[in-house]
Design a protein around this motif. Structure first.
Motif, PDB file in Angstrom:
ATOM      1  N   ALA B 374       0.836  -1.214   0.000  1.00 34.73           N
ATOM      2  CA  ALA B 374       0.000   0.000   0.000  1.00 34.73           C
ATOM      3  C   ALA B 374       0.866   1.256   0.000  1.00 34.73           C
ATOM      4  O   ALA B 374       0.643   2.185  -0.791  1.00 34.73           O
ATOM      5  CB  ALA B 374      -0.929  -0.015   1.227  1.00 34.73           C
ATOM      6  N   ALA B 375       1.875   1.280   0.861  1.00 35.97           N
ATOM      7  CA  ALA B 375       2.690   2.496   1.006  1.00 35.97           C
ATOM      8  C   ALA B 375       3.539   2.749  -0.231  1.00 35.97           C
ATOM      9  O   ALA B 375       3.591   3.885  -0.748  1.00 35.97           O
ATOM     10  CB  ALA B 375       3.589   2.378   2.247  1.00 35.97           C
ATOM     11  N   GLY B 377       3.040   1.608  -3.253  1.00 34.22           N
ATOM     12  CA  GLY B 377       2.153   1.894  -4.380  1.00 34.22           C
ATOM     13  C   GLY B 377       1.683   3.340  -4.383  1.00 34.22           C
ATOM     14  O   GLY B 377       1.692   4.013  -5.419  1.00 34.22           O
ATOM     15  N   ALA B 378       1.295   3.839  -3.205  1.00 37.64           N
ATOM     16  CA  ALA B 378       0.827   5.221  -3.113  1.00 37.64           C
ATOM     17  C   ALA B 378       1.951   6.197  -3.444  1.00 37.64           C
ATOM     18  O   ALA B 378       1.749   7.194  -4.166  1.00 37.64           O
ATOM     19  CB  ALA B 378       0.276   5.488  -1.709  1.00 37.64           C
ATOM     20  N   ALA B 379       3.151   5.909  -2.938  1.00 39.31           N
ATOM     21  CA  ALA B 379       4.287   6.809  -3.193  1.00 39.31           C
ATOM     22  C   ALA B 379       4.622   6.848  -4.686  1.00 39.31           C
ATOM     23  O   ALA B 379       4.912   7.911  -5.253  1.00 39.31           O
ATOM     24  CB  ALA B 379       5.502   6.365  -2.387  1.00 39.31           C
ATOM     25  N   GLU B 381       2.575   6.126  -7.278  1.00 39.77           N
ATOM     26  CA  GLU B 381       1.501   6.741  -8.061  1.00 39.77           C
ATOM     27  C   GLU B 381       1.580   8.269  -7.932  1.00 39.77           C
ATOM     28  O   GLU B 381       1.335   9.000  -8.897  1.00 39.77           O
ATOM     29  CB  GLU B 381       0.145   6.199  -7.593  1.00 39.77           C
ATOM     30  N   ALA B 382       1.957   8.733  -6.739  1.00 37.75           N
ATOM     31  CA  ALA B 382       2.117  10.184  -6.558  1.00 37.75           C
ATOM     32  C   ALA B 382       3.296  10.699  -7.382  1.00 37.75           C
ATOM     33  O   ALA B 382       3.257  11.791  -7.954  1.00 37.75           O
ATOM     34  CB  ALA B 382       2.322  10.509  -5.075  1.00 37.75           C
TER      35      ALA B 382
END
Lengths: 490, 490
Positions: B374-375, B377-379, B381-382
């Motif tokens: 999750a972490a 992936g979010a980083a 995508e940002a």
């Protein structure tokens, strides 16, 4: 560096050192004088009575770090100590009264148990029993199991790479260790306390401190693997005609149930005789026949949905048909299993009650166990006719506690006079078969001479270079494991 | 010592050195020139094209010893090389043309297989496949299994502590290694080649060379544990809704069949899509539903008398009832199992065919896999909207190959320009969860910057002291793993 002098504290500096120590750990936790330090200054078998400058009992890793840095500055040797259950004089001070015992006995926290990761993180002073209980509370198994588990501590089992009764299945402490926190000789903290199963980022430094006998750093915390709890344990006591038959049985058993063979112990006739001559309440021979050799084994199964018992029965039946097993009993209950193990665990005490003995802790490849027993036995009989051989141990790991009791009627002094010759006969037989003179107890002070005699010189030289690299002023446990460096002017 | 100069060979000494080399290994086994050395001078992915002073191919340990001693005398750096299948540039020469490649490819003997001891002793140039075959011939399992097993050698897997597909059950190379024979920087031979299961006689020196990446010595032979061969292997492909559901399934499965879970791999939707977009003959989606995550697992049983299949079925049924598994297929034959594994093994090639990618090899505790995914992936995508995450790997060990392919339509140069930022996002996410930036591939040259960024300074400093103690003139693999020592006058 080889030319560097090793400092040593002078008596006129004692007070300043002790005051600084008290400022770090609190004065209640600096013990001095015979009465206060007695339980820390001699090993539990009292083979190495010593005296300490003081005993320091730090509360946390930061205090350990400051104590070590202070000691290094003052040239005070530091002897790290856990539960003081070692067998080789590796964790108690010498007789000089100038060494500091650094006891981890206040650092007993269970920092974390993680059932999903199958890991546990514990402070160094936590006992093995407490670790087992914490794991059990999370529905998991802490797989280290030792006779001394009520006293032996995490720091101690790591520093000695302790083995015990379930090495065959779960490995020794090294195999169970995932991470360490260690205070180094300059007081810095090496944090390798993770629980990662895979991490290839450079040398695996923690391995040096596992089995390092406290000579390279002070282990302040450790993380370990946990395992699934067994759903069923089968315990059997089996009569076999020869050591070779015992090894063959091990082979049949692992062929049938694989890694489920959790313990596999050999017990010689003389060993069982001593136990039955000095029994605890209710102890009796589990079999009705007289047998030269017995095997005690555990097979454990983690799945409640599967049962290894039919496979074990089939193995025993086939072995009996081949006369490789002459009798066998499988415990019908947990209580019966406990009674069988009690016989095995009573061996050291029975031998003590029997009288003087000479002890060894050798290992060879499992397949060479029969050859070792034949060769060492012949050498001993030639040296001292009538010598009684008390042979038992973890045959599944190739590890025998191959001890001797004096011949009936022999004078104790005459027996003791031959001690070195007995060691030479036993260690020589192991060495000729590629074996080890210390399978699980370590070197400490007791076995240093044999270590230097049998360990290849290249290995000893590399160890000395490692010691020099990590502890250049020989702050930690000087003279244990490796000899003290020669004192030279800088 | 830090102040010691590191010698380097001068061009006018090349001929004398090569003549002396030929006198040791025979002139046919000293390769020079581009054509003769090409297969030894670049890594197989060709990320590190290099040039060698020569390639020496010794025939035995004694010759390795003499080559190392000669090189040390001449100030020639030695780069040990096995099958040249490494992924981090650790076993090929730099571009200077002054390093000697020491290839172990002539030392391929199986010295001994012992079915009773469950051990095998092999020379360093023996391939993993040859080791598997030798074990198989004795009715035993050599448990290391790698995509590159046909080329990867004993010396290489030891020096990189290779992992592979069965770490969950059998451990990595470190766990399998019983003994090593190593040539040290002065040419002396460290013989720790025993097969003892227990030996507590001093520091366990072999651990330094396992995963030491050839920087501390040349591994010339190794002995390993063997295991019982599986009587039955169950292979399943399972759809799960989330990474957490995959971790939960692992937990259910180990709860039911314990250590029989031999492999447990996670495969993301994008990963499977790439495989199916670039399939080998006959490859197809094993399931009919679309799923964000798939798990591929093996359960193996060594006893022919016991069957784990009912327990595995019960786990899958319970998980489906709880919606933790949405679909599942169990291979009905060895051929079907092979087809399922072929999908997994085709991932790297499919990603290559897809186009540019950025790769990682991280590990975290198994329980933190969902949080990491999750972490990170979010980083990502940002950082780069539309980036395609190719996530797969050995979840049972907490190890993910967490790769990125460029967003559809993005320019390759723009993607490459962000490579370091992508590394930082992924490695940062792993590090914040206590993870590793190199779970199984090692450091070499490729990951040295990340190693120095994330490894605690105390750990790096201790490694440097070890390197200095064992290889003071930096003869072995300079600049790999650890940075080159600063060049100072003596």
């Amino acid at each position: 560096m080889p030319g560097r002098a090793i400092h040593s504290i002078m008596p006129n500096q004692f007070d300043a050192f002790l005051a600084a120590l008290a400022a770090i750990v609190g004065k209640d936790h600096v013990l001095t004088g015979q009465a206060g330090t007695a339980r820390y200054t001699a090993d539990w078998r009292r083979n190495f009575p010593g005296a300490a400058l003081a005993v320091a009992r730090p509360a946390d890793t930061q205090q350990v770090s400051r104590v070590v840095a202070l000691s290094a500055r003052h040239g005070v040797a530091v002897v790290p100590q856990g539960g003081n259950t070692g067998l080789v004089g590796g964790s108690t001070p010498d007789a000089s009264g100038r060494e500091l015992v650094l006891s981890l006995d206040r650092m007993t926290a269970v920092r974390r148990v993680d059932a999903l990761d199958n890991s546990i993180t514990l402070e160094a002073g936590c006992t093995v029993l407490a670790a087992q209980e914490a794991a059990d509370g999370a529905g998991r198994l802490f797989a280290l199991s030792l006779a001394s588990e009520g006293s032996a501590t995490v720091g101690g089992v790591v520093s000695t790479n302790a083995g015990g009764e379930q090495v065959l299945r779960y490995g020794n402490t090294r195999d169970l260790t995932l991470g360490l926190e260690v205070v180094l000789a300059d007081g810095s903290v090496l944090d390798q306390l993770g629980t990662l199963r895979k991490d290839n980022t450079g040398y695996d430094l923690k391995q040096l401190f596992i089995g390092g006998e406290g000579t390279l750093g002070v282990v302040t915390a450790a993380s370990f693997k946990l395992h699934a709890q067994p759903a069923k344990v089968l315990t059997a006591w089996v009569a076999v005609p020869t050591p070779q038959a015992a090894v063959d049985l091990l082979c049949r058993l692992t062929g049938a149930v694989g890694e489920r063979v959790t313990a596999f112990e050999l017990i010689g006739r003389q060993t069982l005789a001593q136990v039955l001559a000095h029994p605890l309440d209710g102890m009796r021979n589990p079999l009705t026949i007289d047998t030269p050799w017995s095997v005690l084994f555990d097979v454990s199964e983690t799945s409640a949905l599967m049962d290894p018992e039919p496979a074990v029965h089939a193995v025993l039946e086939a072995a009996m048909e081949a006369s490789a097993v002459t009798d066998a009993v499988i415990a019908a209950s947990g209580r019966q299993a406990h009674e069988l193990w009690a016989l095995r665990e009573h061996v050291p005490e029975a031998q003590r009650l029997d009288g003087p003995s000479i002890k060894h802790d050798i290992s060879v490849a499992v397949s060479r166990i029969p050859e070792f027993i034949a060769a060492a036995g012949a050498a001993l009989e030639a040296l001292m006719p009538g010598i009684r051989i008390v042979c038992f141990g973890h045959v599944g790991d190739g590890n025998l506690h191959y001890n001797q009791s004096k011949p009936a009627g022999m004078d104790e002094a005459a027996f003791r006079a031959q001690e070195q010759a007995v060691h030479d006969a036993v260690h020589g037989a192991a060495a000729r078969l590629g074996g080890s003179i210390s399978a699980e107890h370590g070197i400490g002070r007791l076995k240093q001479q044999a270590f230097l005699q049998y360990k290849p010189a290249v290995s000893v030289a590399v160890m000395q270079r490692i010691k020099q690299a990590l502890d250049p002023h020989c702050t930690f446990n000087p003279g244990r494991l490796l000899p003290r460096p020669v004192h030279q002017p800088s």
